[in-house]
Enzyme design. Structure first.
Site, mmCIF file in Angstrom:
data_model
loop_
_atom_site.group_PDB
_atom_site.id
_atom_site.type_symbol
_atom_site.label_atom_id
_atom_site.label_comp_id
_atom_site.label_asym_id
_atom_site.label_seq_id
_atom_site.Cartn_x
_atom_site.Cartn_y
_atom_site.Cartn_z
ATOM 1 N N ASP A 23 28.460 -4.994 34.510
ATOM 2 C CA ASP A 23 28.926 -4.729 33.050
ATOM 3 C C ASP A 23 30.070 -5.582 33.294
ATOM 4 O O ASP A 23 31.117 -5.384 34.174
ATOM 5 C CB ASP A 23 29.210 -3.247 32.905
ATOM 6 N N HIS A 47 24.201 4.712 26.995
ATOM 7 C CA HIS A 47 25.372 5.864 27.073
ATOM 8 C C HIS A 47 26.231 5.795 25.983
ATOM 9 O O HIS A 47 26.963 6.564 25.861
ATOM 10 C CB HIS A 47 26.283 5.321 28.300
ATOM 11 N N ASP A 48 25.953 5.111 24.870
ATOM 12 C CA ASP A 48 26.589 5.148 23.832
ATOM 13 C C ASP A 48 26.072 6.034 22.484
ATOM 14 O O ASP A 48 26.562 6.035 21.600
ATOM 15 C CB ASP A 48 27.028 3.680 23.093
ATOM 16 N N GLU A 76 26.821 -7.504 24.150
ATOM 17 C CA GLU A 76 26.586 -6.535 23.319
ATOM 18 C C GLU A 76 27.430 -6.954 21.796
ATOM 19 O O GLU A 76 28.527 -7.533 21.894
ATOM 20 C CB GLU A 76 27.584 -5.079 23.715
HETATM 21 C C1 GLC Z 1 31.125 -0.787 24.502
HETATM 22 C C2 GLC Z 1 30.480 0.165 25.633
HETATM 23 C C3 GLC Z 1 31.220 1.442 25.425
HETATM 24 C C4 GLC Z 1 32.823 1.316 25.506
HETATM 25 C C5 GLC Z 1 33.255 0.161 24.417
HETATM 26 C C6 GLC Z 1 34.717 -0.240 25.034
HETATM 27 O O1 GLC Z 1 30.720 -0.387 23.205
HETATM 28 O O2 GLC Z 1 29.243 0.316 25.586
HETATM 29 O O3 GLC Z 1 30.546 2.525 26.101
HETATM 30 O O4 GLC Z 1 33.477 2.553 25.025
HETATM 31 O O5 GLC Z 1 32.736 -0.818 24.658
HETATM 32 O O6 GLC Z 1 34.715 -0.737 26.048
#
Ligand code: GLC
Length: 549
Positions: free
Chosen positions: A99, A326-327, A254
């Site tokens: 990540d 995980h979100d 993302e």
């Molecule tokens: C992304 C991640 C999330 C995180 C956010 C800030 O959306 O998937 O888990 O809290 O970014 O880094």
């Protein structure tokens, strides 16, 4: 040189490391635990792993607040464990994705510590602004997690921008030195042998010049000024040209609030800067933009999201397919039915696994883990959940507010993986860092290993089938009966093979529908979740896959 694009033939498994498996007994998941489970992941048919962050971090956002990009946190086993995992992954012919979180760092990162003291070259590594003469904040942006996007720093005597938590200051990507740091990070991990990156909220890294106020937007004021900002494609192209193009790797970005047309500017195979995109549309069939504005589940919204991406990327770009990460809360609790957990879990699996793209599974999805529902709000760990609980629906009773969190919180899907029915679900021999869902005695890996009809074994069959069928990789996609509120039906076709996928999304029996031109008499029923498939009726959440060849 023609890119190899090996990721198109793969299925990935996402590990959220804290809750995956504890290998050293300290109560927190770690890489030793992952090492124990590599064969399990491989046995699912997954050939790649995406790790949510495992770098040193104070943990304000469970690792998405990074304090050192070039190390592995000691609580996860440090570099020693990481190298073993990386070797173990490669020895099994699998790939590993890290990540990459470079929109922001932790406020405990050395860069931020030096930046707040104006120590060069770090002075402009972050986005600092003085207070306005009238005492107002530098602009009207909201953070995604904790109120306003600006926090005053006493040391520097200025405000810093944070689009997420207060402890996650945004990097100033317009500073070429910061972009060089990103390239160093990429090279560091690629040289070590990792195979690619999932790039966290990467579409946020270029903010509108002058950081102007945003007009009112129902959520996240400011987003229009920092999402897909003015230099985004330029910066991503720079990372690609200077680093990524020199390695056999791939990237997955993302991207909140993105539709296929915009996505193509990033992922078009002709001139895109990245390979695949995590879009959020498939996550909004039961909410408005975010899980925190829940609505009823609308199957048609889900189908439209799936089909839009299938149609519009066809021949130009490659889809990343997912139901969980995980979100978001667990998908069976959202789009399926806890009462028909197994059946709806299977129907959901089929609904996405036979589309075109690269599927991702999130830990626990394969056994149908469902939402965790704590007795009280103080049991939540997640910064976003806590803030939302404390600041929204204040006129409602604590029970109503808690129930809302059950539906919306990311923590609903962050409880430890349920490996067996022993204490703490076999996740740890110590005291678990987080609560274990009480249903672990019924829902766990060991029990499902023993049952040939379990959801776990169904995932294995579905993934194996997907990999064996050329039509899943190459076939064109078509949705049928799109106005149906009960069925999701789609087909995939090449000259040689045809696939028909039928998924019921209702807890009642319903009429079986077959699109014209698909003659079931000549088809093979290659996957199903109900024995004795009936030619005219589908059972609750029944799913079937037919093949012609
Ligand atoms: C992304 C991640 C999330 C995180 C956010 C800030 O959306 O998937 O888990 O809290 O970014 O880094």
């Amino acid at each position: 040189m023609e890119r190899k694009r090996w990721y198109k033939d793969m299925v990935f498994y996402q590990i959220w490391p804290r809750s995956f498996k504890d290998g050293d007994g300290d109560g927190m998941g770690d890489l030793w635990g992952v090492l124990e489970k590599l064969d399990y992941i491989k046995s699912l048919g997954c050939d790649g792993i995406w790790f949510s962050p495992i770098y040193p971090s104070p943990g304000a956002d469970c690792g998405y607040d990074i304090a050192d990009y070039m190390d592995i946190a000691p609580e996860f086993g440090g570099m020693e464990a990481f190298r073993k995992v990386l070797d173990g992954v490669h020895a099994r012919g699998m790939k590993l994705l890290m990540d990459l979180v470079v929109n922001h760092t932790s406020d405990e990162h050395e860069w931020f510590q030096k930046s707040r003291q104006r120590i060069d070259p770090y002075t402009d590594y972050y986005i600092w602004r003085p207070a306005k003469p009238n005492g107002k904040l530098p602009n009207n942006w909201d953070s995604n997690f904790e109120g306003k996007a600006w926090t005053w720093d006493e040391v520097r005597g200025e405000y810093y921008l944070h689009l997420f938590a207060v402890k996650q200051p945004d990097l100033n990507m317009d500073n070429p030195l910061v972009r060089e740091e990103v390239k160093k990070i990429l090279r560091f991990w690629l040289d070590m042998g990792v195979d690619g990156f999932r790039e966290d909220v990467i579409t946020y890294i270029s903010k509108a010049e002058g950081l102007p106020n945003d007009r009112i937007f129902p959520i996240y004021k400011g987003m229009r000024k920092y999402n897909h900002g003015p230099h985004i494609h330029e910066y991503l192209a720079e990372f690609k040209r200077d680093v990524l193009d020199h390695y056999d790797c791939f990237t997955l970005a993302e991207a909140p609030l993105v539709w296929p047309k915009r996505a193509l500017k990033y992922i078009d195979e002709k001139d895109g800067q990245i390979d695949m995109m995590i879009q959020f549309q498939c996550q909004t069939a039961d909410c408005l933009f975010t899980d925190y504005l829940p609505t009823k589940f609308h199957l048609r919204k889900m189908k439209k999201a799936f089909s839009d991406w299938q149609y519009k990327l066809d021949g130009r770009a490659w889809n990343m397919l997912y139901l969980e990460n995980h979100d978001h809360p667990r998908i069976i609790s959202r789009y399926g039915s806890e009462q028909y957990r197994e059946e709806s879990g299977k129907s959901l699996a089929v609904s996405y696994l036979f589309q075109q793209g690269t599927p991702f599974l999130y830990q626990g999805q394969e056994i149908g883990m469902i939402n965790w529902r704590p007795e009280s709000a103080d049991m939540y760990e997640d910064v976003q959940t806590r803030y939302n609980y404390e600041h929204s629906n204040l006129k409602k009773s604590p029970e109503v507010r808690l129930r809302k969190m059950w539906r919306s919180s990311r923590d609903s899907a962050r409880t430890p993986v349920q490996w067996d029915d022993s204490e703490n679900a076999g996740f740890t021999t110590g005291k678990p860092w987080f609560h274990v869902n009480e249903n672990y005695r019924e829902i766990n890996v060991a029990a499902q290993e023993r049952d040939p009809d379990s959801l776990l074994n169904f995932y294995r069959s579905a993934i194996a089938l997907r990999k064996s069928l050329d039509v899943v990789r190459h076939g064109s996609y078509r949705e049928h009966f799109h106005s149906s509120k009960k069925l999701y039906v789609y087909s995939r076709s090449t000259d040689r093979q045809k696939l028909l996928v039928i998924c019921s999304f209702t807890d009642r029996e319903t009429k079986m529908k077959v699109p014209s031109g698909f003659d079931l008499a000549n088809a093979k029923l290659i996957l199903q979740n109900c024995k004795d498939a009936d030619s005219s009726t589908l059972k609750p959440y029944e799913t079937r896959v037919y093949l012609w060849e």
